[in-house]
Design an enzyme around this catalytic site. Structure first.
Site, mmCIF file in Angstrom:
data_model
loop_
_atom_site.group_PDB
_atom_site.id
_atom_site.type_symbol
_atom_site.label_atom_id
_atom_site.label_comp_id
_atom_site.label_asym_id
_atom_site.label_seq_id
_atom_site.Cartn_x
_atom_site.Cartn_y
_atom_site.Cartn_z
ATOM 1 N N LYS A 189 41.491 9.271 -2.416
ATOM 2 C CA LYS A 189 41.559 10.610 -1.743
ATOM 3 C C LYS A 189 42.791 11.007 -1.915
ATOM 4 O O LYS A 189 43.815 10.342 -1.392
ATOM 5 C CB LYS A 189 41.072 10.625 -0.581
ATOM 6 C CG LYS A 189 40.987 11.944 0.098
ATOM 7 C CD LYS A 189 39.594 12.641 0.197
ATOM 8 C CE LYS A 189 39.488 14.195 0.519
ATOM 9 N NZ LYS A 189 40.413 15.006 -0.529
ATOM 10 N N HIS A 192 41.899 0.807 -4.401
ATOM 11 C CA HIS A 192 40.632 0.884 -4.456
ATOM 12 C C HIS A 192 39.616 -0.199 -3.247
ATOM 13 O O HIS A 192 38.581 -0.394 -3.535
ATOM 14 C CB HIS A 192 39.817 0.448 -5.811
ATOM 15 C CG HIS A 192 40.302 1.416 -6.896
ATOM 16 N ND1 HIS A 192 41.191 0.905 -7.603
ATOM 17 C CD2 HIS A 192 40.043 2.629 -7.011
ATOM 18 C CE1 HIS A 192 41.467 2.072 -8.487
ATOM 19 N NE2 HIS A 192 40.792 3.192 -8.097
ATOM 20 N N HIS A 193 40.355 -0.281 -2.168
ATOM 21 C CA HIS A 193 39.774 -1.291 -1.054
ATOM 22 C C HIS A 193 38.862 -0.539 -0.728
ATOM 23 O O HIS A 193 37.880 -1.138 0.092
ATOM 24 C CB HIS A 193 41.002 -1.815 -0.089
ATOM 25 C CG HIS A 193 41.317 -0.747 0.598
ATOM 26 N ND1 HIS A 193 42.163 0.302 0.272
ATOM 27 C CD2 HIS A 193 41.072 -0.559 1.934
ATOM 28 C CE1 HIS A 193 42.518 0.932 1.243
ATOM 29 N NE2 HIS A 193 41.790 0.642 2.453
ATOM 30 N N LYS A 216 47.959 6.188 5.233
ATOM 31 C CA LYS A 216 47.709 6.940 6.359
ATOM 32 C C LYS A 216 46.033 6.999 6.619
ATOM 33 O O LYS A 216 45.469 7.106 7.596
ATOM 34 C CB LYS A 216 47.660 8.621 5.512
ATOM 35 C CG LYS A 216 47.595 9.868 6.286
ATOM 36 C CD LYS A 216 48.027 10.937 5.614
ATOM 37 C CE LYS A 216 49.283 10.959 5.447
ATOM 38 N NZ LYS A 216 49.967 12.293 5.018
ATOM 39 N N SER A 246 39.614 16.712 5.553
ATOM 40 C CA SER A 246 39.061 16.741 4.771
ATOM 41 C C SER A 246 37.795 15.845 4.465
ATOM 42 O O SER A 246 36.735 15.911 3.605
ATOM 43 C CB SER A 246 39.978 16.454 3.307
ATOM 44 O OG SER A 246 40.681 17.331 3.019
ATOM 45 N N LYS A 293 46.903 10.403 -5.430
ATOM 46 C CA LYS A 293 47.638 11.940 -5.572
ATOM 47 C C LYS A 293 47.730 12.081 -6.811
ATOM 48 O O LYS A 293 47.502 11.230 -7.854
ATOM 49 C CB LYS A 293 49.058 11.423 -4.941
ATOM 50 C CG LYS A 293 49.907 12.581 -4.482
ATOM 51 C CD LYS A 293 49.484 12.886 -2.982
ATOM 52 C CE LYS A 293 49.928 14.270 -2.321
ATOM 53 N NZ LYS A 293 49.555 14.426 -0.926
HETATM 54 P P1 NAD Z 1 53.974 25.469 3.142
HETATM 55 O O1 NAD Z 1 54.548 25.604 1.947
HETATM 56 O O2 NAD Z 1 52.890 26.163 3.833
HETATM 57 O O3 NAD Z 1 55.316 25.432 4.325
HETATM 58 C C1 NAD Z 1 56.365 24.866 4.084
HETATM 59 C C2 NAD Z 1 57.478 26.048 4.944
HETATM 60 O O4 NAD Z 1 58.639 25.486 4.871
HETATM 61 C C3 NAD Z 1 57.259 27.511 4.038
HETATM 62 O O5 NAD Z 1 57.164 28.415 4.881
HETATM 63 C C4 NAD Z 1 58.934 27.464 3.365
HETATM 64 O O6 NAD Z 1 59.388 28.720 3.306
HETATM 65 C C5 NAD Z 1 59.631 26.516 4.372
HETATM 66 N N1 NAD Z 1 60.858 25.902 3.638
HETATM 67 C C6 NAD Z 1 61.180 25.832 2.392
HETATM 68 N N2 NAD Z 1 62.249 25.241 2.430
HETATM 69 C C7 NAD Z 1 62.878 25.245 3.626
HETATM 70 C C8 NAD Z 1 64.123 24.763 4.024
HETATM 71 N N3 NAD Z 1 64.914 24.354 3.275
HETATM 72 N N4 NAD Z 1 64.420 24.964 5.348
HETATM 73 C C9 NAD Z 1 63.317 25.504 6.354
HETATM 74 N N5 NAD Z 1 62.154 26.029 5.807
HETATM 75 C C10 NAD Z 1 61.778 25.592 4.601
HETATM 76 O O7 NAD Z 1 53.724 23.591 3.428
HETATM 77 P P2 NAD Z 1 52.965 22.998 4.416
HETATM 78 O O8 NAD Z 1 51.637 22.791 3.975
HETATM 79 O O9 NAD Z 1 53.122 23.538 5.659
HETATM 80 O O10 NAD Z 1 53.780 21.433 4.076
HETATM 81 C C11 NAD Z 1 54.820 21.254 4.931
HETATM 82 C C12 NAD Z 1 54.923 19.641 4.821
HETATM 83 O O11 NAD Z 1 54.243 19.207 5.324
HETATM 84 C C13 NAD Z 1 55.116 19.081 3.422
HETATM 85 O O12 NAD Z 1 55.971 18.124 3.491
HETATM 86 C C14 NAD Z 1 53.733 18.557 3.059
HETATM 87 O O13 NAD Z 1 53.561 17.583 2.156
HETATM 88 C C15 NAD Z 1 53.428 18.030 4.446
HETATM 89 N N6 NAD Z 1 51.956 18.111 4.648
HETATM 90 C C16 NAD Z 1 51.104 19.374 4.664
HETATM 91 C C17 NAD Z 1 49.462 19.104 4.740
HETATM 92 C C18 NAD Z 1 48.850 20.105 4.759
HETATM 93 O O14 NAD Z 1 47.674 19.940 5.371
HETATM 94 N N7 NAD Z 1 49.160 21.409 4.346
HETATM 95 C C19 NAD Z 1 49.134 17.677 5.103
HETATM 96 C C20 NAD Z 1 50.078 16.639 5.405
HETATM 97 C C21 NAD Z 1 51.512 16.685 5.255
#
Ligand code: NAD
Length: 472
Positions: free
Chosen positions: A71, A65-66, A95, A363, A107
């Site tokens: 978020k 809460h700093h 981040k 966001s 989260k």
């Molecule tokens: P998403 O579900 O849209 O995409 C993930 C993709 O990875 C899917 O197409 C899935 O089929 C594929 N996948 C699953 N298992 C796999 C494997 N073993 N090998 C290869 N591909 C595989 O999710 P996203 O939103 O793109 O998130 C991906 C990563 O990014 C996560 O770690 C998430 O926490 C991180 N992230 C996402 C956001 C965001 O804004 N969406 C922001 C920060 C971090």
């Protein structure tokens, strides 16, 4: 999976924090306060599914809460547990600090498999979860602002917004209680591709640093770089597209069913459509197939971008990775053991904690839009266009020359919402990259960019505590 660490996710975050804390001057009490999760809310609530009552397990963790509000996204997955939510909440604090987004980290998560429920059932679960958060004062535009994460999207954010507005009628800023909403419900243009674009901006900035590139034996610039991306989801797809547009060669792409390679590079959209039609990334014309997605990680390339899952690069496969730069688009794709290997081998790891901050940055822009109750660009777009038109007319009159229709369009253009959002994101990612690199360069004993990023975050959060003092 072999090579996995035998400590928890939160413990891994603490390990990275401790590794960086020795490079800061904060006293032990401040460091301990920064590290801990301030509020941990674990709940169980009943939901009627068909003629049965299901007890749903869920969490919301406010790490710091700093700065307020807190978020962080909400995950729907069977793997959701307290340790994971705590770790992801802590990462959100760091981040946000790095990219100067004035929020504390949080989260949330619900331990369900969303595929097992109908849309109506998911709506009931989401609304009940939101009601539980409201009852405990764990949500609100000035308190804690959730967003989408794994298993959730615009639809769930709309349900959260509607539940909040129903239970808090008349609250003027209620739109800002959640981000990642559809544009028609207070969302912001440019949010969908924001994380991938942020990954691109961050890596482009690193590639433009001559000294950094010469240290790892690469030419400066993105153009011509050979890139491999694992995961063609929201983040991976957009990252690959932006790299291709900038002249990089996407030589490898991977999904969970396998990987493909083409030394001449892929057109990302064509591969994406091939997968949509055939159900698999494999058998793309002219490409070499690999049965295991993990083989993509070991392909010959300049930049490897894991954009799917955590812990995919670990003690077992790290020695076989050939990339010179690893851009962590996913959260936690490298284990600390892999980090150690890359430090030894002079491979540059650009850390997730800031590289994938594009989503939370945009966001933040959405939240600001909700508090100001006006679309970005609405007030100034026409004014800018009229002014530019006038200036251009004067120049043409004075020089007796006319600019081309294409140039006229470019010069006249008044910024739309998406232009401003992308510009703000670009500025954020460039500034953050430079700040982290400065910290790293100023202290050569800092072993890697991840540690430098943590130092950056700890110093910013520490400064808040130092300047605000400790209540009472
Ligand atoms: P998403 O579900 O849209 O995409 C993930 C993709 O990875 C899917 O197409 C899935 O089929 C594929 N996948 C699953 N298992 C796999 C494997 N073993 N090998 C290869 N591909 C595989 O999710 P996203 O939103 O793109 O998130 C991906 C990563 O990014 C996560 O770690 C998430 O926490 C991180 N992230 C996402 C956001 C965001 O804004 N969406 C922001 C920060 C971090």
């Amino acid at each position: 999976m072999s090579g996995q660490p035998d400590y928890s996710f939160f413990a891994a975050v603490e390990k990275s924090f401790d590794k960086a804390a020795v490079f800061t001057g904060w006293d032990a009490g401040i460091l301990e306060q920064i590290k801990q999760c301030n509020y941990v809310y674990r709940m169980h609530f009943p939901v009627k599914i068909g003629d049965k009552i299901e007890v749903i397990k869920a969490y919301r963790v406010q790490h710091s809460h700093h700065k307020t509000p807190c978020k962080g996204g909400i995950r729907f997955a069977m793997s959701v547990n307290l340790d994971e939510v705590m770790a992801l909440a802590a990462l959100m604090t760091y981040k946000c600090a790095i990219v100067n987004v004035p929020f504390g980290g949080a989260k949330g998560g619900i331990t369900i498999d969303p595929k097992k429920y109908t849309a109506y059932e998911l709506e009931k679960i989401t609304r009940r979860y939101t009601a539980e958060l409201i009852k405990k004062n764990f949500i609100g535009p000035g308190i804690d602002v959730p967003a989408p994460d794994y298993g959730t999207g615009e639809r769930e954010m709309s349900w959260i917004l509607d539940t909040y507005m129903s239970m808090r009628p008349g609250e003027i800023d209620s739109m800002g209680c959640v981000t990642g909403k559809p544009v028609s419900q207070g969302g912001v243009r440019g949010r969908r591709e924001a994380t991938g674009l942020g990954v691109f901006y961050g890596l482009r900035e690193v590639c433009n640093m001559t000294d950094v590139m010469s240290k790892i034996g690469l030419e400066t610039g993105v153009e011509g770089k050979r890139v491999v991306v694992q995961g063609l989801g929201n983040v991976g797809y957009h990252t690959a597209v932006f790299f291709q547009q900038a002249g990089a060669k996407i030589v490898g792409l991977a999904e969970y069913e396998g990987a493909i390679w083409n030394n001449d590079g892929f057109d990302v959209d064509t591969v994406f459509n091939h997968r949509k039609l055939s159900g698999s990334i494999l058998n793309f014309p002219g490409a070499r197939n690999f049965d295991s997605t993990d083989e993509a990680l070991e392909m010959e390339c300049d930049i490897l971008i894991p954009a799917a899952l955590e812990n995919v690069v670990n003690a077992t496969n790290a020695p076989r990775i050939k990339a010179k730069i690893i851009g962590e688009a996913a959260n936690g794709p490298l284990t600390p053991e892999a980090d150690e290997e890359f430090i030894r081998r002079n491979v540059l790891v650009v850390p997730d904690m800031y590289l994938n901050a594009g989503g939370v940055t945009v966001s933040y822009f959405e939240w600001l839009k909700n508090l100001s109750h006006v679309r970005y660009g609405r007030m100034e777009k026409r004014f800018t266009e009229n002014m530019n038109n006038h200036i251009l007319g004067q120049i043409e009159e004075l020089t007796s020359k006319q600019v081309s229709a294409k140039e006229r369009d470019f010069i006249m253009h008044g910024a739309e919402e998406v232009d401003l959002v992308r510009s703000g994101l670009e500025e954020t990612m460039i500034t953050a990259t430079r700040e982290i690199m400065e910290i790293w360069k100023s202290n050569p004993t800092i072993p890697d960019m991840r540690t430098a990023a943590y130092v950056c975050a700890i110093n910013k959060v520490g400064t808040s505590y130092a300047e605000l003092g400790i209540f009472p």
